[in-house]
Design a protein around this motif. Sequence first.
Motif, PDB file in Angstrom:
ATOM      1  N   THR A   1       0.896  -1.270  -0.046  1.00  0.00           N
ATOM      2  CA  THR A   1       0.081  -0.089   0.111  1.00  0.00           C
ATOM      3  C   THR A   1       0.750   1.186  -0.097  1.00  0.00           C
ATOM      4  O   THR A   1       2.020   1.298   0.689  1.00  0.00           O
ATOM      5  CB  THR A   1      -0.908   0.160   0.968  1.00  0.00           C
ATOM      6  N   VAL A   2       0.528   2.351  -0.848  1.00  0.00           N
ATOM      7  CA  VAL A   2       1.218   3.285  -1.116  1.00  0.00           C
ATOM      8  C   VAL A   2       0.525   4.526  -0.688  1.00  0.00           C
ATOM      9  O   VAL A   2      -0.785   4.712  -1.247  1.00  0.00           O
ATOM     10  CB  VAL A   2       1.806   3.430  -2.359  1.00  0.00           C
ATOM     11  N   VAL A   3       1.091   5.544   0.022  1.00  0.00           N
ATOM     12  CA  VAL A   3       0.736   6.825   0.299  1.00  0.00           C
ATOM     13  C   VAL A   3       1.486   7.867  -0.152  1.00  0.00           C
ATOM     14  O   VAL A   3       2.610   7.889   0.441  1.00  0.00           O
ATOM     15  CB  VAL A   3       0.091   6.978   1.749  1.00  0.00           C
ATOM     16  N   SER A   4       1.005   8.793  -1.101  1.00  0.00           N
ATOM     17  CA  SER A   4       1.967   9.878  -1.352  1.00  0.00           C
ATOM     18  C   SER A   4       3.202   9.450  -2.087  1.00  0.00           C
ATOM     19  O   SER A   4       4.320  10.050  -1.815  1.00  0.00           O
ATOM     20  CB  SER A   4       2.175  10.972  -0.322  1.00  0.00           C
ATOM     21  N   GLY A   5       3.098   8.259  -2.677  1.00  0.00           N
ATOM     22  CA  GLY A   5       4.510   7.830  -3.071  1.00  0.00           C
ATOM     23  C   GLY A   5       5.483   6.954  -2.085  1.00  0.00           C
ATOM     24  O   GLY A   5       6.413   6.405  -2.510  1.00  0.00           O
ATOM     25  N   ALA A   6       4.869   6.741  -0.922  1.00  0.00           N
ATOM     26  CA  ALA A   6       5.848   6.110   0.013  1.00  0.00           C
ATOM     27  C   ALA A   6       5.033   4.980   0.435  1.00  0.00           C
ATOM     28  O   ALA A   6       3.780   4.737   0.727  1.00  0.00           O
ATOM     29  CB  ALA A   6       5.968   6.902   1.479  1.00  0.00           C
ATOM     30  N   VAL A   7       5.764   3.629   0.565  1.00  0.00           N
ATOM     31  CA  VAL A   7       5.076   2.291   0.907  1.00  0.00           C
ATOM     32  C   VAL A   7       5.010   2.712   2.210  1.00  0.00           C
ATOM     33  O   VAL A   7       5.716   2.522   3.267  1.00  0.00           O
ATOM     34  CB  VAL A   7       6.053   1.030   0.565  1.00  0.00           C
ATOM     35  N   THR A   8       3.666   2.272   2.819  1.00  0.00           N
ATOM     36  CA  THR A   8       3.183   2.335   4.010  1.00  0.00           C
ATOM     37  C   THR A   8       3.051   0.659   4.636  1.00  0.00           C
ATOM     38  O   THR A   8       3.057   0.558   6.027  1.00  0.00           O
ATOM     39  CB  THR A   8       1.967   3.044   4.247  1.00  0.00           C
ATOM     40  N   TYR A   9       2.648  -0.018   3.723  1.00  0.00           N
ATOM     41  CA  TYR A   9       2.316  -1.520   4.198  1.00  0.00           C
ATOM     42  C   TYR A   9       3.014  -2.310   3.141  1.00  0.00           C
ATOM     43  O   TYR A   9       2.886  -2.335   1.887  1.00  0.00           O
ATOM     44  CB  TYR A   9       0.846  -1.731   4.233  1.00  0.00           C
ATOM     45  N   ARG A  10       3.817  -3.425   3.491  1.00  0.00           N
ATOM     46  CA  ARG A  10       4.397  -4.550   2.687  1.00  0.00           C
ATOM     47  C   ARG A  10       3.584  -5.930   3.078  1.00  0.00           C
ATOM     48  O   ARG A  10       4.037  -6.313   4.360  1.00  0.00           O
ATOM     49  CB  ARG A  10       5.719  -4.307   2.470  1.00  0.00           C
ATOM     50  N   ASN A  11       2.866  -6.452   2.405  1.00  0.00           N
ATOM     51  CA  ASN A  11       2.524  -7.958   2.880  1.00  0.00           C
ATOM     52  C   ASN A  11       1.923  -7.705   4.214  1.00  0.00           C
ATOM     53  O   ASN A  11       1.869  -8.789   5.018  1.00  0.00           O
ATOM     54  CB  ASN A  11       3.501  -8.759   2.808  1.00  0.00           C
ATOM     55  N   GLY A  12       1.141  -6.691   4.139  1.00  0.00           N
ATOM     56  CA  GLY A  12       0.243  -6.603   5.676  1.00  0.00           C
ATOM     57  C   GLY A  12       0.891  -6.067   6.783  1.00  0.00           C
ATOM     58  O   GLY A  12       0.099  -5.805   7.900  1.00  0.00           O
ATOM     59  N   GLU A  13       2.316  -5.881   6.687  1.00  0.00           N
ATOM     60  CA  GLU A  13       2.948  -5.485   7.553  1.00  0.00           C
ATOM     61  C   GLU A  13       3.264  -3.770   7.644  1.00  0.00           C
ATOM     62  O   GLU A  13       3.649  -3.432   6.486  1.00  0.00           O
ATOM     63  CB  GLU A  13       4.394  -6.006   7.958  1.00  0.00           C
ATOM     64  N   ALA A  14       3.066  -3.260   8.692  1.00  0.00           N
ATOM     65  CA  ALA A  14       3.571  -1.641   8.304  1.00  0.00           C
ATOM     66  C   ALA A  14       4.863  -1.353   8.347  1.00  0.00           C
ATOM     67  O   ALA A  14       5.794  -2.027   8.797  1.00  0.00           O
ATOM     68  CB  ALA A  14       3.184  -0.871   9.766  1.00  0.00           C
ATOM     69  N   SER A  15       5.424  -0.440   7.355  1.00  0.00           N
ATOM     70  CA  SER A  15       6.743  -0.322   7.087  1.00  0.00           C
ATOM     71  C   SER A  15       7.285   0.641   8.059  1.00  0.00           C
ATOM     72  O   SER A  15       8.334   0.976   8.183  1.00  0.00           O
ATOM     73  CB  SER A  15       6.894   0.393   5.406  1.00  0.00           C
ATOM     74  N   GLY A  16       6.399   1.387   8.758  1.00  0.00           N
ATOM     75  CA  GLY A  16       7.009   2.382   9.659  1.00  0.00           C
ATOM     76  C   GLY A  16       6.858   3.998   8.862  1.00  0.00           C
ATOM     77  O   GLY A  16       6.973   5.173   9.698  1.00  0.00           O
ATOM     78  N   ALA A  17       6.663   4.054   7.732  1.00  0.00           N
ATOM     79  CA  ALA A  17       6.542   5.263   7.029  1.00  0.00           C
ATOM     80  C   ALA A  17       5.126   5.879   7.348  1.00  0.00           C
ATOM     81  O   ALA A  17       4.174   5.168   7.476  1.00  0.00           O
ATOM     82  CB  ALA A  17       6.485   5.166   5.344  1.00  0.00           C
ATOM     83  N   LEU A  18       5.189   7.047   7.439  1.00  0.00           N
ATOM     84  CA  LEU A  18       3.979   8.021   8.123  1.00  0.00           C
ATOM     85  C   LEU A  18       3.868   9.324   7.044  1.00  0.00           C
ATOM     86  O   LEU A  18       3.861  10.415   7.576  1.00  0.00           O
ATOM     87  CB  LEU A  18       4.143   8.410   9.376  1.00  0.00           C
ATOM     88  N   PRO A  19       3.498   8.972   5.829  1.00  0.00           N
ATOM     89  CA  PRO A  19       3.433  10.178   4.709  1.00  0.00           C
ATOM     90  C   PRO A  19       2.038  10.959   5.095  1.00  0.00           C
ATOM     91  O   PRO A  19       1.861  11.897   4.247  1.00  0.00           O
ATOM     92  CB  PRO A  19       3.488   9.555   3.569  1.00  0.00           C
ATOM     93  N   GLY A  20       1.145  10.224   5.476  1.00  0.00           N
ATOM     94  CA  GLY A  20      -0.140  10.879   5.791  1.00  0.00           C
ATOM     95  C   GLY A  20      -0.101  12.220   6.476  1.00  0.00           C
ATOM     96  O   GLY A  20       0.215  12.341   7.440  1.00  0.00           O
ATOM     97  N   ARG A  21      -1.067  12.923   5.939  1.00  0.00           N
ATOM     98  CA  ARG A  21      -1.202  14.467   6.453  1.00  0.00           C
ATOM     99  C   ARG A  21      -2.864  14.661   6.413  1.00  0.00           C
ATOM    100  O   ARG A  21      -3.350  14.321   5.722  1.00  0.00           O
ATOM    101  CB  ARG A  21      -0.315  15.306   5.894  1.00  0.00           C
TER     102      ARG A  21
END
Length: 580
Positions: A540-560
């Motif tokens: 799952t990608v938000v603003s070009g940053a991958v937020t979830y990979r295979n159901g696990e959170a990536s740690g990226a927090l691009p949402g505003r």
Amino acid sequence: MSTQFDLVIRGGTIVDGTGTQPYIADVGVRDGLIVEVGSLTGTGREEIDASGLTVTPGFVDIHTHYDGQITWENRMIPSSNHGVTTIVMGNCGVGFAPVREGDHHLMIKLMEGVEDIPEVVMAEGVPFNWKSFPDYLDVLEQRECDVDFATQIPHSPLRVFVMGERGANLEPPTSDDLVEMRRCVAEAVQAGALGVASSRNLFHRFRSGKLAPSVNTEVDEILALAQGLTDAGTGVFQCNPNLDNDARDEMAVFRTIAETTGRPVNFSLIHMPNDATNWHRYIEGIRQARADGLTISGQFLPRPLGVLYGLDLSFNPFSLNPSYRAIAGLPLAEKVARLRDPELRARLIAEEPDDPSPSFVGMIKSISSLYRLTDPVRYDFRPENSLQAEAERLGRPEREVIYDALLEDEGRAILASFATDILPYLDKSAVLFGEENLIPALGDGGAHYGMVCDAAYTTYLLSCRVGDRGLDLPTAVRSLTSQPARSVGLADRGVVAAGYKADLNVLDLDAMMLRRPQIKADLPAGGKRLSQQSTGYVATVVSGAVTYRNGEASGALPGRLIRGTRNAPSEPAPAQYADA
């Protein structure tokens, strides 16, 4: 070779959110936007091989209640782990702003009653470092999240903010009160709220049974709120109707709002067993409004509204019985041990529910069918799957069968009850997907932590309904992306095309399934909530940053925070790439 893109998703089957047929292409992302869709020769700093996978826009959930959770948490679960990349809060006329000093506890008690969020969770988690609604938006603007988030100004807090105790006590407003409420709505929308939200639903009460401040208000007050949208020149009016009223009367109110203000109206379209004809009347009212040039949209769940019951959840069929109160707060293992006592078992089975809130008593008494949730879960129950049918087959009293079922799995069993029969609902709702002004929603993420887990409706729709009763994948994806986005004025997302926001999902549809909900004690003050996992989300990608990979959170927090409506960059051109 230097990279030309921040992210490239290669070789996926694009289902672009417009309803057109899928095609195979690469997607190039730079600076948070989709910049190219096609056969890309340039490379990306990060690349995802989507061969054999499906690429869609990120999902847009326009009916959530993350108003509190967004202030203490950075992940909007259980929505963001189901492909949702944008959420809209402030629905049903409840929230935490605007609020005067001294009214914080009142707002907490209201959310506890209406949205089943434990009081202690909000008391510890919500900072209340704001007064006006623009103040609240300023606080939200400092938050980083795994999704983009927008909000609406809620009617009940606004009423109390303007009228004080008179507003909480359901007294009628003065003309000056109406002028001030209208001004506050305009101020909120000009500051970035997407609109204003109200509720006429008699189920919306404080835990004491007292009605929420918005519920019994007259049409002139509702119109004053809506006219604040006119003054601001933008915004949507959201409302939960009076489900006990005739749909024609409720639609007349919504038409009055739309006709008077020229603004769109979104409302909760819920099938209730007390008057099945209302469902059709609402739908016909939506269609007639569209024919008359008005925008009135119904938000509906892809499956019937459901309530979950369990010994570790907010309610179970015996939890309002007098003898249950002494054990209600015990740890689960101790509670199970007590419930296995034959004397207590006999008392609880014989007793009737008793509670200050008639809504909750009615909810328990209206249970007609209960179903065990297994793992994985599909929610395609038939009447013969119910515990009531099981009791009949076994020749046992149904309350005994239900009691024993709650004790299964050491008390971790979850039983589901639905507002209407499931298979007829699936038949009735099948024709709504893809129709203008009819939008899958009502997941209620961030609310009903211990009784509802519908925020995974996105995964349910893709894994259980696509291919069933004529629903095709492009229509389903459009109904989760561009359609809800445009209904609240966020036309810059929900489409896989150059210029649109780079919110995307990479899906393995063959592997997609829903797990059984589970209870976790991970809220402030150790509060409990239901969560639901799934499979099939590769990225799952938000603003070009991958937020979830295979159901696990990536740690990226691009949402505003999203302040105000957004225009579409352009109308997407027809795909020129190889058909899937």
